[in-house]
Design a protein around this motif. Structure first.
Motif, PDB file in Angstrom:
ATOM      1  N   GLU A 116     -14.782   3.346   2.324  1.00 55.56           N
ATOM      2  CA  GLU A 116     -14.537   2.535   1.140  1.00 55.56           C
ATOM      3  C   GLU A 116     -14.736   1.043   1.399  1.00 55.56           C
ATOM      4  OE1 GLU A 116     -11.012   3.465  -1.027  1.00 55.56           O
ATOM      5  OE2 GLU A 116     -11.268   5.642  -0.791  1.00 55.56           O
ATOM      6  N   ALA A 117     -14.695   0.644   2.652  1.00 56.10           N
ATOM      7  CA  ALA A 117     -14.959  -0.762   3.018  1.00 56.10           C
ATOM      8  C   ALA A 117     -16.002  -0.764   4.140  1.00 56.10           C
ATOM      9  CB  ALA A 117     -13.678  -1.449   3.465  1.00 56.10           C
ATOM     10  N   PRO A 118     -17.256  -0.425   3.823  1.00 57.83           N
ATOM     11  CA  PRO A 118     -18.281  -0.275   4.856  1.00 57.83           C
ATOM     12  C   PRO A 118     -18.548  -1.546   5.645  1.00 57.83           C
ATOM     13  CG  PRO A 118     -19.256  -0.219   2.660  1.00 57.83           C
ATOM     14  CD  PRO A 118     -17.779  -0.120   2.469  1.00 57.83           C
ATOM     15  N   GLU A 119     -18.139  -2.701   5.107  1.00 55.63           N
ATOM     16  CA  GLU A 119     -18.327  -3.947   5.848  1.00 55.63           C
ATOM     17  C   GLU A 119     -17.476  -3.995   7.125  1.00 55.63           C
ATOM     18  OE1 GLU A 119     -15.081  -4.803   2.735  1.00 55.63           O
ATOM     19  OE2 GLU A 119     -16.916  -3.593   2.911  1.00 55.63           O
ATOM     20  N   LEU A 120     -16.530  -3.073   7.233  1.00 57.62           N
ATOM     21  CA  LEU A 120     -15.699  -2.999   8.444  1.00 57.62           C
ATOM     22  C   LEU A 120     -16.382  -2.217   9.565  1.00 57.62           C
ATOM     23  CD1 LEU A 120     -12.225  -2.216   6.812  1.00 57.62           C
ATOM     24  CD2 LEU A 120     -13.077  -4.443   7.585  1.00 57.62           C
ATOM     25  N   GLN A 121     -17.431  -1.489   9.237  1.00 58.30           N
ATOM     26  CA  GLN A 121     -18.059  -0.620  10.235  1.00 58.30           C
ATOM     27  C   GLN A 121     -18.759  -1.413  11.338  1.00 58.30           C
ATOM     28  OE1 GLN A 121     -20.451   2.688   9.109  1.00 58.30           O
ATOM     29  NE2 GLN A 121     -19.317   3.118   7.237  1.00 58.30           N
ATOM     30  N   LEU A 122     -18.784  -0.816  12.513  1.00 64.11           N
ATOM     31  CA  LEU A 122     -19.527  -1.352  13.643  1.00 64.11           C
ATOM     32  C   LEU A 122     -20.142  -0.185  14.399  1.00 64.11           C
ATOM     33  CD1 LEU A 122     -20.128  -4.092  15.118  1.00 64.11           C
ATOM     34  CD2 LEU A 122     -18.310  -3.460  16.711  1.00 64.11           C
TER      35      LEU A 122
ATOM     36  N   LEU B   5      -5.891   0.337   1.746  1.00 62.89           N
ATOM     37  CA  LEU B   5      -6.455   1.116   2.843  1.00 62.89           C
ATOM     38  C   LEU B   5      -5.595   1.022   4.100  1.00 62.89           C
ATOM     39  CD1 LEU B   5     -10.273   0.310   2.478  1.00 62.89           C
ATOM     40  CD2 LEU B   5      -9.031   2.323   1.667  1.00 62.89           C
ATOM     41  N   ALA B   6      -4.955  -0.130   4.299  1.00 57.45           N
ATOM     42  CA  ALA B   6      -4.097  -0.306   5.476  1.00 57.45           C
ATOM     43  C   ALA B   6      -2.810   0.488   5.337  1.00 57.45           C
ATOM     44  CB  ALA B   6      -3.791  -1.780   5.682  1.00 57.45           C
ATOM     45  N   ASP B   7      -2.228   0.476   4.124  1.00 59.60           N
ATOM     46  CA  ASP B   7      -0.986   1.203   3.856  1.00 59.60           C
ATOM     47  C   ASP B   7       0.101   0.788   4.852  1.00 59.60           C
ATOM     48  OD1 ASP B   7       0.690   2.986   2.564  1.00 59.60           O
ATOM     49  OD2 ASP B   7       0.101   4.692   3.827  1.00 59.60           O
ATOM     50  N   GLY B   8       0.211  -0.522   5.044  1.00 62.59           N
ATOM     51  CA  GLY B   8       1.197  -1.062   5.973  1.00 62.59           C
ATOM     52  C   GLY B   8       2.467  -1.476   5.262  1.00 62.59           C
ATOM     53  N   PRO B   9       3.319  -2.239   5.936  1.00 60.35           N
ATOM     54  CA  PRO B   9       4.556  -2.712   5.311  1.00 60.35           C
ATOM     55  C   PRO B   9       4.268  -3.680   4.169  1.00 60.35           C
ATOM     56  CG  PRO B   9       4.232  -3.746   7.457  1.00 60.35           C
ATOM     57  CD  PRO B   9       3.200  -2.677   7.342  1.00 60.35           C
ATOM     58  N   GLU B  10       5.180  -3.772   3.229  1.00 58.77           N
ATOM     59  CA  GLU B  10       5.021  -4.675   2.084  1.00 58.77           C
ATOM     60  C   GLU B  10       4.887  -6.120   2.566  1.00 58.77           C
ATOM     61  OE1 GLU B  10       4.793  -4.136  -1.232  1.00 58.77           O
ATOM     62  OE2 GLU B  10       4.668  -1.986  -0.777  1.00 58.77           O
ATOM     63  N   GLY B  11       4.033  -6.860   1.857  1.00 51.93           N
ATOM     64  CA  GLY B  11       3.880  -8.276   2.171  1.00 51.93           C
ATOM     65  C   GLY B  11       2.822  -8.591   3.203  1.00 51.93           C
ATOM     66  N   ALA B  12       2.078  -7.586   3.687  1.00 49.62           N
ATOM     67  CA  ALA B  12       1.037  -7.837   4.684  1.00 49.62           C
ATOM     68  C   ALA B  12      -0.071  -8.684   4.075  1.00 49.62           C
ATOM     69  CB  ALA B  12       0.472  -6.521   5.204  1.00 49.62           C
ATOM     70  N   CYS B  13      -0.628  -9.585   4.868  1.00 49.80           N
ATOM     71  CA  CYS B  13      -1.725 -10.424   4.390  1.00 49.80           C
ATOM     72  C   CYS B  13      -2.584 -10.870   5.563  1.00 49.80           C
ATOM     73  CB  CYS B  13      -1.206 -11.636   3.614  1.00 49.80           C
ATOM     74  SG  CYS B  13       0.028 -12.589   4.493  1.00 49.80           S
ATOM     75  N   ALA B  14      -3.776 -11.360   5.246  1.00 52.12           N
ATOM     76  CA  ALA B  14      -4.739 -11.744   6.276  1.00 52.12           C
ATOM     77  C   ALA B  14      -5.115 -13.214   6.115  1.00 52.12           C
ATOM     78  CB  ALA B  14      -5.982 -10.862   6.196  1.00 52.12           C
ATOM     79  N   TYR B  15      -5.570 -13.794   7.232  1.00 53.33           N
ATOM     80  CA  TYR B  15      -5.930 -15.208   7.265  1.00 53.33           C
ATOM     81  C   TYR B  15      -7.215 -15.403   8.063  1.00 53.33           C
ATOM     82  CZ  TYR B  15      -0.945 -15.636   6.144  1.00 53.33           C
ATOM     83  OH  TYR B  15       0.287 -15.499   5.572  1.00 53.33           O
ATOM     84  N   TRP B  16      -7.951 -16.454   7.686  1.00 56.68           N
ATOM     85  CA  TRP B  16      -9.066 -16.894   8.511  1.00 56.68           C
ATOM     86  C   TRP B  16      -8.549 -17.897   9.540  1.00 56.68           C
ATOM     87  CZ3 TRP B  16     -12.803 -13.761   7.858  1.00 56.68           C
ATOM     88  CH2 TRP B  16     -13.298 -13.374   6.610  1.00 56.68           C
ATOM     89  N   LEU B  17      -9.115 -17.859  10.713  1.00 54.22           N
ATOM     90  CA  LEU B  17      -8.837 -18.890  11.710  1.00 54.22           C
ATOM     91  C   LEU B  17     -10.085 -19.077  12.549  1.00 54.22           C
ATOM     92  CD1 LEU B  17      -6.585 -17.496  14.584  1.00 54.22           C
ATOM     93  CD2 LEU B  17      -7.637 -16.040  12.890  1.00 54.22           C
TER      94      LEU B  17
END
Length: 322
Positions: free
Chosen positions: A218-224, A11-23
């Protein structure tokens, strides 16, 4: 060490290797961070401060443009939105206890820069509500070489007679235990999911609209949904407080759509008029999301921001050698 977090790469369609982290912020709230990598010999890192209702996947295309020009991008789900901890039982309500709490998120984000080993110099790119958070962070010494803003929320657009009413309602609501109620004329559900493209206040580009709509569908948990009365009161108070602050000594480039209908364009013009050396660019026929306009417009803005960042970085290097 940062823990891996869910990330909708397709869904992001960003550059290769993108990833997310919790902090974690200092008060224990869990936030989500996304790193969109640049090339091996990158020139620096862009700290991208998103707006209200936004989430990290939304900036995949923008990050891809920066990566192609030599920069990493690091962005965040602010508290109360995206996949960060929501603050009310009704998770659709955009809420914050104190606007200053967002600075705890900024501090956590800065800590992640070192944890991820991202290259310096750092640069700020802030949109809408992120523009208020970003300006406050700059007044507190955010360690960036340059700043860029798109439609920064240095004021909220509303008709003249509505402003005192908004102040009164948001203040009384917060004081009377109703701060968690939605602000008038707002409610649950993403603006994208309940609005037609025709006449929308975000973008004139259908492809960008469809890109954002697909994400929240497609990712309704992102909605606000709409903001709470508490958020409204805190935002109005923060905008007023920021208007009384001197402009930071940081090179600044700001973009504003000529058809801006969300934030207060007059406040932006006033701030830029008293920011020494700063430049305001008007995107003709542009709406609130100038980075979500057509490919040509987005490409031009990113190229100008990159030139702005490079110039500031070179000036800093020259000064350091002197």
């Amino acid at each position: 060490m940062l823990d891996a977090a869910p990330f909708h790469a397709e869904l992001a369609d960003g550059p290769e290797g993108a990833c997310a982290y919790w902090l974690r912020a200092e008060d224990g709230l869990r936030l989500r961070l996304a790193h969109f990598p640049g090339p091996d010999a990158a020139e620096g890192t862009v700290l991208l401060f998103p707006g209200r209702t936004e989430y990290v996947e939304k900036y995949g295309h923008v990050a891809r443009d920066f990566a192609a020009r030599g920069f990493h991008v690091l962005t965040i789900d602010w508290r109360g939105q995206g996949l960060a901890d929501r603050l009310l039982e009704d998770v659709q309500t955009g809420h914050v206890h104190l606007f200053a709490d967002y600075q705890k998120d900024v501090a956590a984000m800065l800590g992640a820069v070192d944890a991820l080993g991202l290259p310096r110099p750092l640069h700020l790119l802030a949109h809408s509500m992120g523009g208020a958070i970003g300006l406050r962070a700059l007044t507190r010494g955010l360690p960036v070489a340059a700043a860029g803003f798109t439609a920064p929320m240095w004021g909220i657009r509303m008709a003249g007679p509505m402003r005192p009413a908004a102040w009164a309602l948001s203040w009384s609501g917060a004081r009377m235990g109703m701060g968690h109620f939605y602000a008038p004329s707002t409610g649950p559900g993403s603006y994208l999911s309940r609005t037609a493209f025709e006449g929308n206040v975000l973008t004139t580009d259908r492809a960008s609209w469809d890109y954002m709509l697909r994400q929240v569908t497609e990712a309704p948990e992102l909605q606000l949904g709409g903001p709470s009365l508490r958020w409204l009161h805190e935002a109005l108070a923060e905008c007023l407080s920021l208007s009384r602050q001197p402009s930071p000594e940081v090179p600044c480039l700001t973009y504003l759509g000529s058809n801006e209908r969300v934030v207060d364009a007059a406040r932006i013009r006033a701030r830029m008029g008293r920011w020494p050396g700063a430049r305001l660019e008007i995107i003709q026929a542009g709406e609130h999301e100038v980075l979500m306009e057509d490919l040509v417009t987005r490409g031009r803005i990113v190229s100008q921001l990159v030139a702005h960042f490079r110039q500031a970085a070179e000036a800093a290097r020259t000064q350091a050698r002197a």
